[in-house]
Design an enzyme around this catalytic site. Sequence first.
Site, PDB file in Angstrom:
ATOM      1  CB  THR A 139      -0.993  -0.006   1.179  1.00  0.00           C
ATOM      2  OG1 THR A 139      -1.803  -1.174   1.091  1.00  0.00           O
ATOM      3  CG2 THR A 139      -1.870   1.229   1.181  1.00  0.00           C
TER       4      THR A 139
ATOM      5  CD  GLU B  96       2.722  11.409  -1.532  1.00  0.00           C
ATOM      6  OE1 GLU B  96       3.456  12.432  -1.626  1.00  0.00           O
ATOM      7  OE2 GLU B  96       2.568  10.788  -0.477  1.00  0.00           O
TER       8      GLU B  96
ATOM      9  CG  HIS C  44      -4.052  -1.411  -1.634  1.00  0.00           C
ATOM     10  ND1 HIS C  44      -2.748  -1.579  -1.251  1.00  0.00           N
ATOM     11  CD2 HIS C  44      -4.185  -2.052  -2.818  1.00  0.00           C
ATOM     12  CE1 HIS C  44      -2.111  -2.293  -2.181  1.00  0.00           C
ATOM     13  NE2 HIS C  44      -2.976  -2.587  -3.129  1.00  0.00           N
TER      14      HIS C  44
END
Length: 134
Positions: free
Chosen positions: A38, A46, A72
Amino acid sequence: MDARDFITTGMSAERTLVVPVERTVGHFVPGMPFVYATPMMILEMEMTSGDAIRPALQPGWVTVGTEVDIRHLAAALVGATVRTTAKVVAVERRVIRFEVEAFEGTRKLGEGRHARGLVNVEMFNKRLGAGSKS
């Protein structure tokens, strides 16, 4: 600096990654499965968000991650090709907000929102004392 002067909603980017062992849960935590971790998925989200706006940033300015709200949804194995997308959905004075997603083929692995803050590198480094020697 006001991000609204040069960043607009709809700006987007996409990245592709073939999942290496070094980005799996099992690599970081003994006994865990070797599936895409994750935090590594969030890192890719990002980075994709940064890619979406980097060409529009003014010299001496960067963005840094400030918020993540990610789900997730499914696992991906080592060797899977993961496609990550990011799209600007809101621009505030110093904050840019994104919708982010990750896919393996058409299967959605993750989704959510991410925010990046606009930062002047020189001022940031001065504030943190970066570059000063003891």
